[in-house]
Each structure stands twice: as C-alpha cells, then as structure tokens.
Design an enzyme around this catalytic site. Sequence first.
Site, mmCIF file in Angstrom:
data_model
loop_
_atom_site.group_PDB
_atom_site.id
_atom_site.type_symbol
_atom_site.label_atom_id
_atom_site.label_comp_id
_atom_site.label_asym_id
_atom_site.label_seq_id
_atom_site.Cartn_x
_atom_site.Cartn_y
_atom_site.Cartn_z
ATOM 1 N N SER A 134 0.865 -1.294 0.016
ATOM 2 C CA SER A 134 0.259 0.562 -0.184
ATOM 3 C C SER A 134 0.968 1.183 0.246
ATOM 4 O O SER A 134 0.329 2.306 -0.140
ATOM 5 C CB SER A 134 -0.722 -0.108 1.350
ATOM 6 O OG SER A 134 -0.295 0.282 2.170
ATOM 7 N N LYS B 204 1.606 3.845 6.990
ATOM 8 C CA LYS B 204 0.803 4.417 5.774
ATOM 9 C C LYS B 204 1.227 6.624 5.923
ATOM 10 O O LYS B 204 2.045 6.364 6.831
ATOM 11 C CB LYS B 204 -0.623 5.327 6.141
ATOM 12 C CG LYS B 204 -1.600 3.850 6.652
ATOM 13 C CD LYS B 204 -1.861 2.950 5.014
ATOM 14 C CE LYS B 204 -2.194 1.657 5.045
ATOM 15 N NZ LYS B 204 -2.865 1.117 3.899
#
Length: 255
Positions: A50, A91
């Site tokens: 991601s 993230k």
Amino acid sequence: MSGTGRTNDGHGRLGSVLSGLAVAVGCVLFLGGFVWGAVEYAPYTVPTDSMDPTVKAGDRVLAQRISGDQVRRGDVVVFKDTQWGDMPMVKRVVGVGGDKVACCDDKGRLSVNGKSIEEPYVERTQDGLASTTGFGATVPKGQLFLLGDERSGSLDSRVHLQEQGQGSVPLSTVTGRIDAVAWPPGGLIDRPDAFASLPGGVSEPGPVTLVLGSVVLGALLILGGAAYGPVVQRLGRRRTGQTERTDGEVPTVVR
C-alpha cells in the site's frame, strides 16, 4: 646504536598506545551506536504494497520511536488501530487535527486546507488522479488522516470515511515514524517539500545517519587498531632480515 634502539622502542610504545586507544574508542562508538539505535529505533516489516513505491511489501524498515504529538504532515508512520485491524500498519500522514483534506483538484491533486499538494511519491491512477475516488474530510483534533502512496489499492482513511472521525485515527495509535529502509538497502525516507509551507511544517530527520556513522567508524577504528601490532611486527622482521643480510656480506677485495 643505543640511541637508535631507544628511539625505535619509543616509537613502538607510542604506536601500541595509539592502537590501543583506537580500539577502545572504536568499541565505544561501535557498541554505543548499536545501543543508541536500539533506543531510538524499532525494526518493522512492511506487510503490504500500500506504500509502494516508497516502501514495498516485505521491506525491513527502521521506525524512530515517537509519540503522536511529534507527527507532522508527510510523515510515514507505523500505527495500530483496532478498527483498521489488529496489526501494525504503515501509511503516510496527509492531515492533522483541524485540517480539511480533499481530492481531487482540477489537476488531480490532493489538497489540504485549500492548498494543492504535489506528491512525487504517488503513482497516479490511469486518469492522472491522486486518488481513485473523490473525497473530502475534516480531521478532528487529536486525530490523523492517513493515505497509502499506492492510491489504487491502499485501504486507508478513504475506506473509513463513514466511521466516527471520518477515517482518521487517534495520535495515540502511532508507535513510530519510518526514517529508512534497512533491507533491501533503500536509503532514507525524505520529508515531502509540499507540506513544509503548511502550519507546523515537516518533521526533522531522525538520527539514523549519525547512528550508522557511529557504528561504521567504530568498526574501522577497531580493525585499524587491531591490525597495527601484526603489521608493525611484520615490517620489523623484514627490516631485521635486511640488516642481517647487509651485515653478513663479504667485502670484495680489489687486487
């Protein structure tokens, strides 16, 4: 002859002292660097793609141990929130408490408080957008809005927009800020310039370079100091052998 012997002996003693000092200092730097690194950093293995291309699945990263109030926009953080899954996740912070985060502007870019953000680390969608879906959210105080750099497949704050906090997570969920990819060697994680002009700016790099420098310099001093004795002894034997051959030569008599 006796004067020369004393001089050489003095040089030998000085060399031994200096080599011992080099080994001692090297041990301090080498071990100190490891201890410093263990205190400041924790290793993590990135679980998904991601955050590609910044970090990839399986990368071993070094995350500086920080508290949530030290986080700034643009930081790549490790956090753990039960609503996102009971495991550490990685993230990028794009919004902090009070920010209005939206996508996309007329050039397909993310915006924070109305300011368009250039994100060179993001691989845009086929339509040239910074997000596969348009969105807008206001980040509550004490919260963080997080996106993956691989916007096409990342499950991030956009997926949780309908939940309390509009997809944001509490500052207390953050356990570290990634400074470098340790394996495979990938270098330092840069702070994005685009966030620098916003209030609070961007975070300062952690001491990972100094930690690595301490370990490397310590190792070099240890090896150099330890090698001094054998090298000097070998050179001394060579000089002694040359002297003996010179002294044993028979003078030629010219008739």
